[in-house]
Each structure stands twice: as structure tokens, then as C-alpha cells.
Scaffold this active site. Sequence first.
Site, short mmCIF file in Angstrom:
data_model
loop_
_atom_site.label_atom_id
_atom_site.label_comp_id
_atom_site.label_asym_id
_atom_site.label_seq_id
_atom_site.Cartn_x
_atom_site.Cartn_y
_atom_site.Cartn_z
NE ARG A 156 -3.24 -2.07 -4.02
CZ ARG A 156 -2.41 -2.82 -4.72
NH1 ARG A 156 -1.71 -3.77 -4.12
NH2 ARG A 156 -2.27 -2.62 -6.01
CG ASP B 262 0.71 -7.42 -4.82
OD1 ASP B 262 0.97 -6.44 -4.12
OD2 ASP B 262 1.52 -7.93 -5.62
#
Length: 435
Positions: free
Chosen positions: A349, A318
Site C-alpha cells: 500500500r 487499514d
Amino acid sequence: MKLTVHPAASPLTGRVTPPGDKSVSHRAAIFGGLAEGTTHIEGFLEAEDTLATLAAMSSLGARVTRDGGRVRIDGGRLGAPSKPLDMGNSGTGMRLLTGALCGHPDLFGARVEVIGDASLSRRPMQRIIEPLGAMGARIESSDGHAPLVVEPRQLKPLDRELKVASAQVKSAILLAGLNAAGETRVVEPGVSRDHTERLLPAFGVAVDRAEGEARLRGPVRLKAARIKVPGDLSSAAFMIAAAALVPGSKISIGPVGVNPTRDGFLRILERMAPGAVERRATEDASAGAEPVAILDVTCPAQLVGSPIPAEWVPLAIDEFPLVMALAAAGQGETVISGAAELRVKESDRLAVMSRQLRRLGVDVEERPDGATVRGGRVSGGRVESEGDHRIAMSLAVLALVADGPVEIDGAEWIRTSYPAFAQDLESLGARLQWR
Ligand code: S3P
């Protein structure tokens, strides 16, 4: 909403207590709802993702009362919910809950709909539908995506080697295994976070573990527990990075969970800036089954880019938007590879962070499984979270060392995991404005 972050005019100093761990809060809510008796949770994360999971357990019949981060759950008897379970933006909530429900005997004969927001409805669910289906679960989907409709029924155990290290998939299978007669075993190609394996024993479920492997025997019912949720290292990471970027900064943050299956960000930072973070023991060395520490962060003389070992990717899964932000302000090249999983998080991402960093003049090369970021000057400007909380916070931290103010559109997504982010950063001396 728009968040404007001004370049830091002075070093960051002070102490921050990070919010409760998101992964552990989801699990505590689900396990507490499944467990017979009254579960008490302290330090529960009060953010949109985890409150959605708590609300889902309540819709399933658990009696939930909450006073801030103190949660009491009277669980153990589930019933069919009268409306769809809305997991909002949370992949963890949807995947773990689906695993827990698909063989739950209290729900046999029911049809339980599990839905999410637009981003969650784009994320791959086949990765749980397939193994749970192999256990006998019946889960309808829209071509492998939410909304899901679960028809709980009798399951059989599973012995499965995963192709991708994923704590969410591993946990979904193990939670389904609670209701299957016999041993369920999951083997992973790399180490993923082990919060499920650490927390289940607190609820009376034995989990056998070996390197990259977890096993449990069903059927077994959980018993209520008292849980203390550690501070979230993934949230603390933003404050750590801020202090590592702004010259002269010195902060402390904690207590925070430092589970070795989750501490990849600290390992990466140690490579980029040796000695910048020191771990200090606290009187309370653990929160339940999770090790915790206070972290003292001193801004390093230099932050130097580095290749990141692919086996560290699941350990910092993350934190890569933040690692890319740090790399942008550091010296030299940071090479991320073996990280294709980043494309199926709250946003893609790799693409989103590459695109937004370029808007601040950063040199980024995106590849299918990673990116190379070349450090240098970061300009002020306008960027967009693209609906992803961690993108918004990573850009906010980088803005502290930009040449001018950075305006972040879509910053309200920060509420997903860290509602007090801006407040905490301000308490260290940063200047931010919401509009
Ligand atoms: C989580 C696991 C990770 C992580 C997510 C939380 C968990 O996902 O990205 O934010 O709590 O199990 P994967 O293990 O599926 O990569």
C-alpha cells in the site's frame, strides 16, 4: 471494471448505515462453525472476503443458512473438506482459520488445503507457520506462502512475544491454543485490534487480558452464541473522509463500531481537522462486546497535515491509503512512519498509493517504512486499484475534490469489503459511474 468519479458539485449530505464489520464477521463465522449448537449472527458483512470464510466453515461441515446479513450456523462437528478451502483475497480468513484448524481434534488424520487468490498467495504466512509450528502444528507451504496444507494434530500451548503488532497472528495463536492443553499467552509490542479477545467470551471461552497481553487455557470447546456485528469503521471511514473533504458537507454515519483498538483513523482525523467528527451515543450502545456510536461529520474549514505517531499505526492499519488521500487534498505535510506492515497488505500500500497519487499530480515521497505526502492541487486522470479494494475506494474519495473526473480501473475489487460503496457515496450526493 472502471469507476468514474466526478468532482463534487455540491456538499454531501445525508445518513449512511455502514456494512457489517469485516473483522468481527470473519470471527463470528469461524467461532460459529467451531461452536456446538446454533449460532445466530446479525449484521454479517455480505462481501467476498467474509462470504469466503462462511463457505469454508460450510465445507468443514458446519450447516450454514443465510438471509442477507442474518446467518445461522449449526456447528461443533467438523469433518475433512472434499475440496481446498478457498479464502479468496482474505489474509484474516486464511490466518485465523489455519490457527483454528491446525490442532482441531475432529480433523486429526486429515489433510486440509487452504488456498487464496494471487494477491493472498504473495502475502507472508511464515508469521503464522512459525509460531503454530512451535505449538506442534504441521503446515506445509510454498516457501512461506499459500497454498497451505494443514495436517491437524495434537498441539502444545505457547507463550510468545510477537515482534510486530498483528491481530491476525495473535488470533491465529489464540485459536490454536483452544486445542492445546494448558495456557497459551501472546504478548504484543503494540496494541492491535482485540476482536478475538472480546468475542471468544461470548462463545464461552474465558480470555485473561492485561496491557498488550492475552491468555487462554485449552482445551476448550466453544458454545453457540447470538452475535450482533457492529458497523465497520474501516468502511465508514471512506464516507467520513468524503464529508471531510467536500466543502459544506454534513453527514451522519452509524451505528458503527468504535472499539478503541480500531479507532486510529478518528484520532488521525481529529489531528488534521479538530472537531470534524462528533460521536453520538445510540440507544444500542454496543453490538455484543463491541462499543458503537453514530458519527456526525462536518467538513472542517481546513484539513491540515500532521506527523502521525508510530504507535497509532496498528490502530489505523487499514486506513492509511485513505489517510494518504486526505493528506493529498489537505494543507502542509503528513508524515507516516513505522508503517512497513502496509507493504504486506492486499497490495504494497505504500508503493501503490504513492504511485497512484502521483498520477493525480500529488507530491509524495515514499520511504521503506512510510511516506510523506504534501497537500495541494489534485488533478483528474486515470488511476488503477492494483487489485486492492481500499486503494480503489481511497482514490474514489479523493476524486471528489480533484480538478476533473478520475477514472479508476480495477474498481471491482471494492466488492471484497464494501459492495455498496458507490451506492452509499451516491446517496450522499456524489456522482459516480460504473463501466
Ligand atoms: C485484521 C487485522 C489487521 C488488518 C486486517 C484485519 C483482523 O491485520 O489489516 O484487515 O481482522 O485481525 P494485522 O493485524 O495482521 O495487521
